[in-house]
Scaffold this motif. Sequence first.
Motif, PDB file in Angstrom:
ATOM      1  N   LEU A 181      37.334  -8.274 -92.655  1.00  0.00           N
ATOM      2  CA  LEU A 181      38.539  -7.842 -92.149  1.00  0.00           C
ATOM      3  C   LEU A 181      39.635  -7.619 -93.643  1.00  0.00           C
ATOM      4  O   LEU A 181      40.552  -6.914 -93.705  1.00  0.00           O
ATOM      5  CB  LEU A 181      39.325  -8.826 -91.380  1.00  0.00           C
ATOM      6  N   GLY A 182      39.341  -8.551 -94.597  1.00  0.00           N
ATOM      7  CA  GLY A 182      40.105  -8.303 -95.852  1.00  0.00           C
ATOM      8  C   GLY A 182      41.058  -9.241 -96.059  1.00  0.00           C
ATOM      9  O   GLY A 182      42.041  -9.161 -97.022  1.00  0.00           O
ATOM     10  N   VAL A 183      41.082 -10.393 -95.452  1.00  0.00           N
ATOM     11  CA  VAL A 183      42.065 -11.364 -95.800  1.00  0.00           C
ATOM     12  C   VAL A 183      42.036 -11.910 -97.133  1.00  0.00           C
ATOM     13  O   VAL A 183      40.962 -11.855 -97.790  1.00  0.00           O
ATOM     14  CB  VAL A 183      42.129 -12.587 -94.662  1.00  0.00           C
ATOM     15  N   GLY A 184      43.198 -12.432 -97.685  1.00  0.00           N
ATOM     16  CA  GLY A 184      42.986 -13.186 -98.970  1.00  0.00           C
ATOM     17  C   GLY A 184      42.547 -14.557 -98.906  1.00  0.00           C
ATOM     18  O   GLY A 184      41.848 -15.218-100.018  1.00  0.00           O
ATOM     19  N   PHE A 185      42.592 -15.404 -97.942  1.00  0.00           N
ATOM     20  CA  PHE A 185      42.476 -16.578 -97.759  1.00  0.00           C
ATOM     21  C   PHE A 185      41.874 -17.115 -96.463  1.00  0.00           C
ATOM     22  O   PHE A 185      42.130 -16.644 -95.465  1.00  0.00           O
ATOM     23  CB  PHE A 185      43.561 -17.535 -98.121  1.00  0.00           C
ATOM     24  N   ILE A 186      40.842 -18.016 -96.639  1.00  0.00           N
ATOM     25  CA  ILE A 186      40.264 -18.444 -95.148  1.00  0.00           C
ATOM     26  C   ILE A 186      40.048 -19.819 -95.467  1.00  0.00           C
ATOM     27  O   ILE A 186      39.795 -20.682 -96.324  1.00  0.00           O
ATOM     28  CB  ILE A 186      38.756 -18.150 -95.067  1.00  0.00           C
ATOM     29  N   GLU A 187      41.293 -20.706 -94.416  1.00  0.00           N
ATOM     30  CA  GLU A 187      41.278 -22.163 -94.418  1.00  0.00           C
ATOM     31  C   GLU A 187      39.997 -22.593 -93.457  1.00  0.00           C
ATOM     32  O   GLU A 187      40.165 -22.127 -92.281  1.00  0.00           O
ATOM     33  CB  GLU A 187      42.659 -22.407 -93.941  1.00  0.00           C
ATOM     34  N   GLY A 188      39.327 -23.516 -94.194  1.00  0.00           N
ATOM     35  CA  GLY A 188      38.050 -23.820 -93.479  1.00  0.00           C
ATOM     36  C   GLY A 188      38.051 -25.243 -92.707  1.00  0.00           C
ATOM     37  O   GLY A 188      37.081 -25.588 -92.390  1.00  0.00           O
ATOM     38  N   GLY A 189      39.237 -25.945 -92.917  1.00  0.00           N
ATOM     39  CA  GLY A 189      39.279 -27.440 -92.239  1.00  0.00           C
ATOM     40  C   GLY A 189      39.629 -28.288 -93.381  1.00  0.00           C
ATOM     41  O   GLY A 189      40.156 -28.214 -94.256  1.00  0.00           O
ATOM     42  N   TRP A 190      39.582 -29.518 -92.748  1.00  0.00           N
ATOM     43  CA  TRP A 190      39.968 -30.731 -93.439  1.00  0.00           C
ATOM     44  C   TRP A 190      38.964 -31.626 -94.026  1.00  0.00           C
ATOM     45  O   TRP A 190      38.563 -32.470 -93.455  1.00  0.00           O
ATOM     46  CB  TRP A 190      41.233 -31.468 -92.475  1.00  0.00           C
ATOM     47  N   PRO A 191      38.411 -31.419 -95.155  1.00  0.00           N
ATOM     48  CA  PRO A 191      37.248 -32.263 -95.554  1.00  0.00           C
ATOM     49  C   PRO A 191      37.619 -33.672 -96.076  1.00  0.00           C
ATOM     50  O   PRO A 191      39.107 -33.922 -96.414  1.00  0.00           O
ATOM     51  CB  PRO A 191      36.902 -31.526 -97.114  1.00  0.00           C
ATOM     52  N   GLY A 192      36.936 -34.599 -95.728  1.00  0.00           N
ATOM     53  CA  GLY A 192      37.176 -35.893 -95.739  1.00  0.00           C
ATOM     54  C   GLY A 192      37.798 -36.624 -94.763  1.00  0.00           C
ATOM     55  O   GLY A 192      37.651 -37.931 -94.370  1.00  0.00           O
ATOM     56  N   ALA A 193      38.560 -35.905 -93.868  1.00  0.00           N
ATOM     57  CA  ALA A 193      39.046 -36.466 -92.691  1.00  0.00           C
ATOM     58  C   ALA A 193      38.183 -35.997 -91.506  1.00  0.00           C
ATOM     59  O   ALA A 193      38.139 -36.872 -90.297  1.00  0.00           O
ATOM     60  CB  ALA A 193      40.468 -36.050 -92.447  1.00  0.00           C
ATOM     61  N   VAL A 194      37.575 -34.661 -91.368  1.00  0.00           N
ATOM     62  CA  VAL A 194      36.813 -34.466 -90.380  1.00  0.00           C
ATOM     63  C   VAL A 194      35.429 -34.189 -90.970  1.00  0.00           C
ATOM     64  O   VAL A 194      35.168 -33.208 -91.757  1.00  0.00           O
ATOM     65  CB  VAL A 194      37.568 -33.044 -89.875  1.00  0.00           C
ATOM     66  N   PRO A 195      34.455 -34.872 -90.350  1.00  0.00           N
ATOM     67  CA  PRO A 195      33.144 -34.690 -91.115  1.00  0.00           C
ATOM     68  C   PRO A 195      32.447 -33.227 -90.981  1.00  0.00           C
ATOM     69  O   PRO A 195      31.848 -32.922 -91.850  1.00  0.00           O
ATOM     70  CB  PRO A 195      32.399 -35.706 -90.047  1.00  0.00           C
ATOM     71  N   LYS A 196      32.858 -32.694 -89.874  1.00  0.00           N
ATOM     72  CA  LYS A 196      32.354 -31.254 -89.644  1.00  0.00           C
ATOM     73  C   LYS A 196      32.863 -30.235 -90.750  1.00  0.00           C
ATOM     74  O   LYS A 196      32.171 -29.393 -90.969  1.00  0.00           O
ATOM     75  CB  LYS A 196      32.559 -30.518 -88.361  1.00  0.00           C
ATOM     76  N   ASP A 197      34.149 -30.555 -91.080  1.00  0.00           N
ATOM     77  CA  ASP A 197      34.653 -29.663 -92.167  1.00  0.00           C
ATOM     78  C   ASP A 197      34.197 -30.072 -93.657  1.00  0.00           C
ATOM     79  O   ASP A 197      34.053 -29.033 -94.322  1.00  0.00           O
ATOM     80  CB  ASP A 197      36.314 -29.845 -92.058  1.00  0.00           C
ATOM     81  N   THR A 198      33.856 -31.545 -93.825  1.00  0.00           N
ATOM     82  CA  THR A 198      33.185 -31.929 -95.138  1.00  0.00           C
ATOM     83  C   THR A 198      31.965 -30.983 -95.157  1.00  0.00           C
ATOM     84  O   THR A 198      31.543 -30.377 -96.275  1.00  0.00           O
ATOM     85  CB  THR A 198      33.051 -33.249 -95.090  1.00  0.00           C
ATOM     86  N   ASP A 199      31.076 -30.831 -94.006  1.00  0.00           N
ATOM     87  CA  ASP A 199      29.921 -30.428 -94.023  1.00  0.00           C
ATOM     88  C   ASP A 199      29.894 -28.998 -94.186  1.00  0.00           C
ATOM     89  O   ASP A 199      29.226 -28.129 -94.881  1.00  0.00           O
ATOM     90  CB  ASP A 199      28.929 -30.460 -92.729  1.00  0.00           C
ATOM     91  N   PHE A 200      31.269 -28.126 -93.609  1.00  0.00           N
ATOM     92  CA  PHE A 200      31.495 -26.618 -93.733  1.00  0.00           C
ATOM     93  C   PHE A 200      31.409 -26.516 -95.119  1.00  0.00           C
ATOM     94  O   PHE A 200      30.820 -25.395 -95.413  1.00  0.00           O
ATOM     95  CB  PHE A 200      32.405 -26.404 -92.862  1.00  0.00           C
ATOM     96  N   PHE A 201      32.181 -27.245 -95.982  1.00  0.00           N
ATOM     97  CA  PHE A 201      32.395 -26.554 -97.364  1.00  0.00           C
ATOM     98  C   PHE A 201      31.098 -26.877 -98.046  1.00  0.00           C
ATOM     99  O   PHE A 201      30.869 -26.005 -99.079  1.00  0.00           O
ATOM    100  CB  PHE A 201      33.638 -27.533 -98.086  1.00  0.00           C
TER     101      PHE A 201
END
Length: 511
Positions: free
Chosen positions: A18-38
């Motif tokens: 789409l061309g956005v500048g930033f993609i916020e991927g979640g909260w690493p360290g607080a949410v295990p799935k988000d830690t895994d995502f990064f």
Amino acid sequence: MNLSVADKLAIAPYLDELGVGFIEGGWPGAVPKDTDFFARAARELTLKNAVLAAFGATRKVGTRAEDDPQVFALLHSGAPVVTLVAKSDIRHVERALRTTAEENLAMITDTVRFLVSEGRRVVVDAEHFFDGYRFDPAYSRSAVEAALAAGAEVVALCDTNGGMLPHWVSDIVTEIRDAVGDGPVLGMHAHNDTGCAVANTLAAVDAGCSHVQGTVNGYGERTGNADLVTVVANLELKGGRSLLAGEGLGDASRIAHAISEITNISPYARQPYVGASAFAHKAGLHASAIKVDPDLYQHIDPTLVGNDMRMLVSDMAGRASIELKGKELGFDLSGQAEVLTRITSRVKEAEANGYTYDAADASFELLLVEEMVGERPRYFDVESWRTIVERTGHRGVVATAEATVKLNAGGERHVSTGEGNGPVNALDQALRLALTRVYPQIETFELIDFKVRILDQEHGTDAITRVLIETTDGQRSWSTVGVGPNLLEASWEALTDSAIYGLVHAGVEPR
């Protein structure tokens, strides 16, 4: 909405496209799935336009930023950008954080400075900013100034409760812009609880914000966030700004619908710009004008957002509507006044009897074929069908259904029996079994949506019933309509229309 890591990894490339500048991927360290995502994103994602941002909070009360495990997790994520949520409403500082105004400002300053010193770009989300500003302007402003002084690249002003109106947003952003000067980047983060998320975002940009946070399709808690595609389309197409990298806006409809499929949330037909009904026209008066100049009834060219004009056929349709819809479906009806009159009269009569072609293009196309050719393709002739529903035991036992279909196809008589978890499902199975022997392409057809509407409710169980079904072959989908004195007869009509239409578009010749 609950996204898996795989879902997020599938959505991120669409946002990048789409061309956005930033993609916020979640909260690493607080949410295990988000830690895994990064961790997986570092190995599996190649982004051309966007950078990943890890979301987190300022350090805890009474600690040092470098000693806070969650702050360290933001660094460990490897994301080049960190989005920090920080309290900017003194009431939240005192009642939620249970600390002092001074300590909260120190928490913002320390955390931003530490992350910047570690080479991270920092965006500070000033949580509850607008509500806080209306209560205590001086303190909310001091939170913004502390973040900027510590090295934050952006401070996003958050309408966290979603209760603002556009003129409030405009006034407050103007005051903050005057306070901090023209240099710092201010952002807007709007929730949609008043239905004003997009309007509030546009007001903020007009007042001096140059960073916008939102979500594709407006997803988010409660009533959602600002719909990013709508915001960007308004700013680019109406405001003349150049925002997205590449040609992303031209693919916005495809991208929005693809993300809908991943989230398993049906696309909203009336969504601005990218919805199926965004450029749909129904009234005959509209159609007559559109035939002369489509721009007369469209606020933009729909192809600019990857959408298209669509004609709806209904009891409001005139000959111009029918002609335009026929052209959309590949039929040239120009100069065929008699055929147009016949089709228009038939549509109006059918809709008076309960049919609707607004959402049943496949059934309408078959009607066009009948009127232009004399009959629809005869893939089969139905001899009879019946259903039986059997329930054993008492409560809590699921009823089973059985259906028998007798028809002639390919020069032979076929009798098939299907079982299902209801009579319509059983009929669908029996019809498939009968036809697959002659037309194996039927195996790829799958019913993906089924809607029932009772038309004359005052008749109770004797009411006329309308059924709309949507079918797919894995490549495209189509919708058909059936109307009858009961659910089964209406369903049978929609099912047989679906089979015929699918075979026609698969290029199969009747046998």
